[in-house]
Write a protein that holds these residues in place. Sequence first.
Motif, short mmCIF file in Angstrom:
data_model
loop_
_atom_site.label_atom_id
_atom_site.label_comp_id
_atom_site.label_asym_id
_atom_site.label_seq_id
_atom_site.Cartn_x
_atom_site.Cartn_y
_atom_site.Cartn_z
N THR A 71 -57.09 -102.02 -36.20
CA THR A 71 -57.63 -103.37 -36.32
C THR A 71 -58.43 -103.54 -37.61
OG1 THR A 71 -57.76 -103.55 -33.92
CG2 THR A 71 -59.05 -105.13 -35.18
N LEU A 72 -59.21 -102.55 -37.94
CA LEU A 72 -60.03 -102.61 -39.15
C LEU A 72 -59.17 -102.80 -40.39
CD1 LEU A 72 -62.89 -102.35 -40.37
CD2 LEU A 72 -62.53 -99.88 -40.47
N PHE A 73 -58.00 -102.16 -40.40
CA PHE A 73 -57.13 -102.22 -41.58
C PHE A 73 -55.92 -103.13 -41.36
CE2 PHE A 73 -59.52 -98.26 -42.16
CZ PHE A 73 -60.05 -98.51 -43.41
N ASP A 74 -56.09 -104.10 -40.44
CA ASP A 74 -55.13 -105.20 -40.25
C ASP A 74 -53.74 -104.74 -39.84
OD1 ASP A 74 -57.05 -107.21 -40.94
OD2 ASP A 74 -56.74 -106.72 -43.05
N ARG A 75 -53.68 -103.68 -39.07
CA ARG A 75 -52.40 -103.24 -38.52
C ARG A 75 -52.31 -103.69 -37.06
NH1 ARG A 75 -51.68 -96.96 -39.36
NH2 ARG A 75 -49.76 -97.47 -38.22
N SER A 76 -51.12 -104.02 -36.61
CA SER A 76 -50.93 -104.49 -35.23
C SER A 76 -51.20 -103.35 -34.25
CB SER A 76 -49.50 -105.00 -35.04
OG SER A 76 -49.27 -105.27 -33.67
N ILE A 77 -51.86 -103.68 -33.15
CA ILE A 77 -52.11 -102.68 -32.11
C ILE A 77 -51.16 -102.85 -30.92
CG2 ILE A 77 -54.55 -102.44 -32.73
CD1 ILE A 77 -55.22 -104.14 -30.24
N ASN A 106 -68.77 -94.62 -38.95
CA ASN A 106 -69.04 -94.39 -40.37
C ASN A 106 -68.19 -95.31 -41.24
OD1 ASN A 106 -70.90 -92.38 -39.80
ND2 ASN A 106 -69.38 -90.74 -39.92
N ALA A 107 -66.92 -95.48 -40.85
CA ALA A 107 -66.03 -96.36 -41.62
C ALA A 107 -66.51 -97.80 -41.56
CB ALA A 107 -64.60 -96.24 -41.09
N LEU A 108 -66.93 -98.24 -40.38
CA LEU A 108 -67.43 -99.60 -40.23
C LEU A 108 -68.70 -99.82 -41.05
CD1 LEU A 108 -67.01 -100.12 -36.37
CD2 LEU A 108 -65.76 -101.33 -38.16
N THR A 109 -69.58 -98.82 -41.03
CA THR A 109 -70.85 -98.94 -41.76
C THR A 109 -70.60 -99.16 -43.24
OG1 THR A 109 -71.95 -97.51 -40.14
CG2 THR A 109 -73.02 -97.78 -42.28
N GLY A 110 -69.60 -98.49 -43.79
CA GLY A 110 -69.31 -98.60 -45.21
C GLY A 110 -68.37 -99.73 -45.58
N ASN A 112 -67.00 -103.35 -46.51
CA ASN A 112 -67.67 -104.39 -47.29
C ASN A 112 -67.72 -105.75 -46.60
OD1 ASN A 112 -68.28 -102.72 -49.48
ND2 ASN A 112 -66.23 -103.00 -50.38
N ASP A 113 -66.73 -106.06 -45.78
CA ASP A 113 -66.67 -107.37 -45.13
C ASP A 113 -67.64 -107.38 -43.95
OD1 ASP A 113 -66.01 -109.65 -43.64
OD2 ASP A 113 -63.91 -109.58 -44.26
N GLU A 114 -68.82 -107.98 -44.16
CA GLU A 114 -69.89 -107.92 -43.18
C GLU A 114 -69.51 -108.58 -41.85
OE1 GLU A 114 -72.83 -106.39 -43.21
OE2 GLU A 114 -72.31 -105.49 -45.13
N GLU A 115 -68.81 -109.70 -41.90
CA GLU A 115 -68.44 -110.39 -40.67
C GLU A 115 -67.34 -109.64 -39.93
OE1 GLU A 115 -69.88 -113.01 -39.08
OE2 GLU A 115 -71.40 -112.52 -40.58
N LYS A 116 -66.34 -109.19 -40.65
CA LYS A 116 -65.20 -108.52 -40.01
C LYS A 116 -65.62 -107.24 -39.32
CE LYS A 116 -60.59 -106.66 -40.86
NZ LYS A 116 -59.50 -106.45 -41.87
N LYS A 117 -66.52 -106.47 -39.95
CA LYS A 117 -66.86 -105.17 -39.39
C LYS A 117 -67.66 -105.28 -38.10
CE LYS A 117 -71.03 -103.95 -42.08
NZ LYS A 117 -71.51 -103.04 -43.15
N LYS A 118 -68.22 -106.47 -37.82
CA LYS A 118 -68.94 -106.68 -36.58
C LYS A 118 -68.01 -107.11 -35.44
CE LYS A 118 -73.10 -108.19 -39.04
NZ LYS A 118 -73.93 -109.37 -39.36
N ARG A 119 -66.77 -107.48 -35.77
CA ARG A 119 -65.89 -108.11 -34.79
C ARG A 119 -64.61 -107.31 -34.51
NH1 ARG A 119 -67.41 -113.43 -33.88
NH2 ARG A 119 -68.91 -114.29 -35.38
N ASN A 144 -76.31 -99.23 -33.66
CA ASN A 144 -75.61 -99.08 -34.92
C ASN A 144 -74.49 -100.11 -34.99
OD1 ASN A 144 -73.56 -98.09 -33.24
ND2 ASN A 144 -74.00 -95.95 -33.70
N ILE A 145 -73.62 -99.99 -35.94
CA ILE A 145 -72.59 -101.01 -36.13
C ILE A 145 -71.60 -101.05 -34.97
CG2 ILE A 145 -71.07 -99.50 -37.47
CD1 ILE A 145 -71.67 -103.32 -37.94
N LEU A 146 -71.38 -99.93 -34.28
CA LEU A 146 -70.48 -99.96 -33.12
C LEU A 146 -71.14 -100.68 -31.94
CD1 LEU A 146 -67.76 -99.27 -31.93
CD2 LEU A 146 -68.66 -97.04 -31.24
N SER A 147 -72.44 -100.46 -31.74
CA SER A 147 -73.11 -101.18 -30.67
C SER A 147 -73.21 -102.67 -30.99
CB SER A 147 -74.50 -100.59 -30.38
OG SER A 147 -75.28 -100.50 -31.53
N ILE A 148 -73.30 -103.02 -32.27
CA ILE A 148 -73.23 -104.43 -32.67
C ILE A 148 -71.86 -105.00 -32.32
CG2 ILE A 148 -73.28 -106.02 -34.63
CD1 ILE A 148 -76.03 -104.88 -33.87
#
Length: 268
Positions: A71-77, A106-110, A112-119, A144-148
Amino acid sequence: MSKAKVIAISNQKGGVGKTTSAISFGVGLADKGYKVLLVDCDDTGNPSLTKFLGENPDELEATLTDLMMFTLFDRSIDEVLPKVICKNQEGVYFIPADNKLPGITNALTGFNDEEKKKRVLCSIVDKLKDQYDYIILDAAPSLNILSINLLAAADEVIIATQSQGASESGIGELIQTVIRLRDTVNPQLSVRGLLITMVDNRTGYSKAKAAEINNAYTALGMRVFKTCIPRAVKAEKCPEAGQSILKYDPSGKVAVAYKTFVEEYLEE
């Protein structure tokens, strides 16, 4: 079937019975005829919900790690999703985690897309809402970003807290996080209530602390569930058997308390 209600079981402190509560809550709802999906979001490197439900994280073909990476890298699940979802002997479905999930954090934390990494988790959950009545997210004891992500995906939060000061200290921090996310990421997010767990009825301190928590947060306008979950040795042993307390000791005081909690939850 209407869309699932998504519930996060959370506290920033560990050792408060979050995973036991998530599983017992899920099994209790399944026993009522609801279709329930549990999601193991523990990125501490010890996916306890997954192990509790009888799976070895090292032997799984795919886990939440794969879903989040895709999902993070826009691949279909769509193709991997059926390989991820498991079903245990007590009738609940679950998405397991593995020891690689901390790498996703760790990948989410780094990222750049602040909105996408939260969702990222929200995108996964949205694909599943039509298939279940309840989706229960079991959080790691951290902020952390996963709990967000978990709170961004949830409709409501049940805060599990042990009847002692250390675990109670995580409540305020979590409530502030919920308020902040409601203003920015997830306007629908609410705190459903506080579930007091692991009450040792043999000690005056534990009972008094449970009463103190109840009175303090009720006075602040927060719901505290009337049902308190007692401490019992059997509840600590059932993970080794790969069974919920509702199956391991169905007539015991902890199982009865969780069944009562499910009834209380469904009353509203």
